[in-house]
Every structure is written in C-alpha cells, then in structure tokens.
Design a protein around this motif. Structure first.
Motif, PDB file in Angstrom:
ATOM      1  N   ASN A  15     -40.656  70.777  23.502  1.00  0.00           N
ATOM      2  CA  ASN A  15     -40.308  68.879  22.668  1.00  0.00           C
ATOM      3  C   ASN A  15     -41.197  68.405  22.586  1.00  0.00           C
ATOM      4  OD1 ASN A  15     -37.250  69.883  23.048  1.00  0.00           O
ATOM      5  ND2 ASN A  15     -37.006  68.586  25.136  1.00  0.00           N
ATOM      6  N   SER A  71     -37.240  63.331  26.522  1.00  0.00           N
ATOM      7  CA  SER A  71     -35.701  62.714  26.583  1.00  0.00           C
ATOM      8  C   SER A  71     -35.568  63.809  25.772  1.00  0.00           C
ATOM      9  CB  SER A  71     -35.390  61.919  26.323  1.00  0.00           C
ATOM     10  OG  SER A  71     -35.999  61.339  25.084  1.00  0.00           O
ATOM     11  N   GLN A  72     -35.278  64.681  24.996  1.00  0.00           N
ATOM     12  CA  GLN A  72     -34.819  65.857  23.752  1.00  0.00           C
ATOM     13  C   GLN A  72     -34.194  66.544  24.407  1.00  0.00           C
ATOM     14  OE1 GLN A  72     -38.615  66.234  21.706  1.00  0.00           O
ATOM     15  NE2 GLN A  72     -37.127  66.141  19.546  1.00  0.00           N
ATOM     16  N   GLY A  73     -34.467  66.834  25.813  1.00  0.00           N
ATOM     17  CA  GLY A  73     -33.516  67.543  26.484  1.00  0.00           C
ATOM     18  C   GLY A  73     -33.809  69.237  26.153  1.00  0.00           C
ATOM     19  N   THR A  74     -32.287  70.032  24.777  1.00  0.00           N
ATOM     20  CA  THR A  74     -32.706  71.614  24.804  1.00  0.00           C
ATOM     21  C   THR A  74     -33.642  71.351  23.207  1.00  0.00           C
ATOM     22  OG1 THR A  74     -30.704  71.625  24.361  1.00  0.00           O
ATOM     23  CG2 THR A  74     -31.819  72.309  26.670  1.00  0.00           C
ATOM     24  N   GLY A  98     -34.179  72.039  30.133  1.00  0.00           N
ATOM     25  CA  GLY A  98     -33.473  71.237  29.277  1.00  0.00           C
ATOM     26  C   GLY A  98     -34.525  69.558  29.547  1.00  0.00           C
ATOM     27  N   THR A  99     -35.651  70.155  30.380  1.00  0.00           N
ATOM     28  CA  THR A  99     -36.078  68.730  31.056  1.00  0.00           C
ATOM     29  C   THR A  99     -37.597  68.788  30.709  1.00  0.00           C
ATOM     30  OG1 THR A  99     -37.109  69.737  32.833  1.00  0.00           O
ATOM     31  CG2 THR A  99     -34.541  68.957  33.951  1.00  0.00           C
TER      32      THR A  99
END
Length: 131
Positions: free
Chosen positions: A83, A87-90, A21-22
C-alpha cells in the motif's frame, strides 16, 4: 515464480507474516540447514523481517510475494503487493524491484521503493527471451 530462493548450494524459504490488511504485513525467511526438509530442526528462522514497510518511501504492508529471474538469468527480482498509505487495508498494488545477495550468502531484498521511482527493466528484457 517462487517463494524459495537457491544460490550457491543454499536454500531460503520466504513467507508473508502478519495480517495483510495492516501496514505491518512483512516478509520473513527460513534457511534450510540440511536433513529432512519436513523436520522443523532442518530449518533456521531468520530472527528479523527481511522486507517490511518503509514510511520514508510511502510503502506499507509489503507481502504476498514471489521471485523471478531476468531473461538473461543474471538478476533476481521480487514482485509483491503493498500500500501507499498505512490506512489502505487490503487495497494494495503490485510492485517489483531487483534484489541483491549479501556477501555471506542470504538474499538482500533491500527497502521497498516508492511507486514514483523509475526502475531499470530486468536485464535483457527487450531481447524477447522467453516469448
């Protein structure tokens, strides 16, 4: 599809590192050096990531990957998730690109390409091989 790559008698095992998620999710690699493959001493860890974010190309957190060979067997490709924003995460999309090999033997995954880049198809893709 594999996470292991073999070429010229050498074996490389790749893995995703960090949290998916990063923006810093990335790929690492081990090389098998012989002996018992279940023993940690039979492997050497490559000290730096082999595939990671490219702010310039708008690719963040590339990981959760696999490799495949072109239909004619002449090219190796990576398929992964990444991504387009830090900031999109997963919420990732699937991407692919051809890899190369360093002169001293290990795979060279290069830099993740942006989704706007048009890539040539895998070699001999239109022949219908494998269908």
């Amino acid at each position: 599809m594999d996470l292991a790559l073999q070429r010229n008698g050498r074996t490389f095992l790749t893995y995703s590192a960090s949290y998916c998620g990063t923006a810093d999710y990335k790929l690492g690699m081990l090389e098998y050096r012989g002996g018992n493959p279940l023993a940690a001493s039979s492997w050497t860890k490559i000290p730096s990531p082999i595939f990671q974010r490219s702010n310039a190309n708008g690719v963040h957190g590339p990981g959760h990957h696999s490799f495949f060979t072109s239909p004619d067997g002449t090219e190796t490709w990576i398929a992964c998730h990444a991504n387009s924003s830090a900031s999109q995460g997963t919420t990732r999309t699937t991407r692919g690109q051809k890899i190369s090999w360093n002169a001293d033997g290990p795979p060279n995954l290069g830099v993740p390409v942006p989704t706007s880049k048009v890539l040539a198809s895998p070699s001999d893709e239109t022949s219908g091989a494998g269908t």
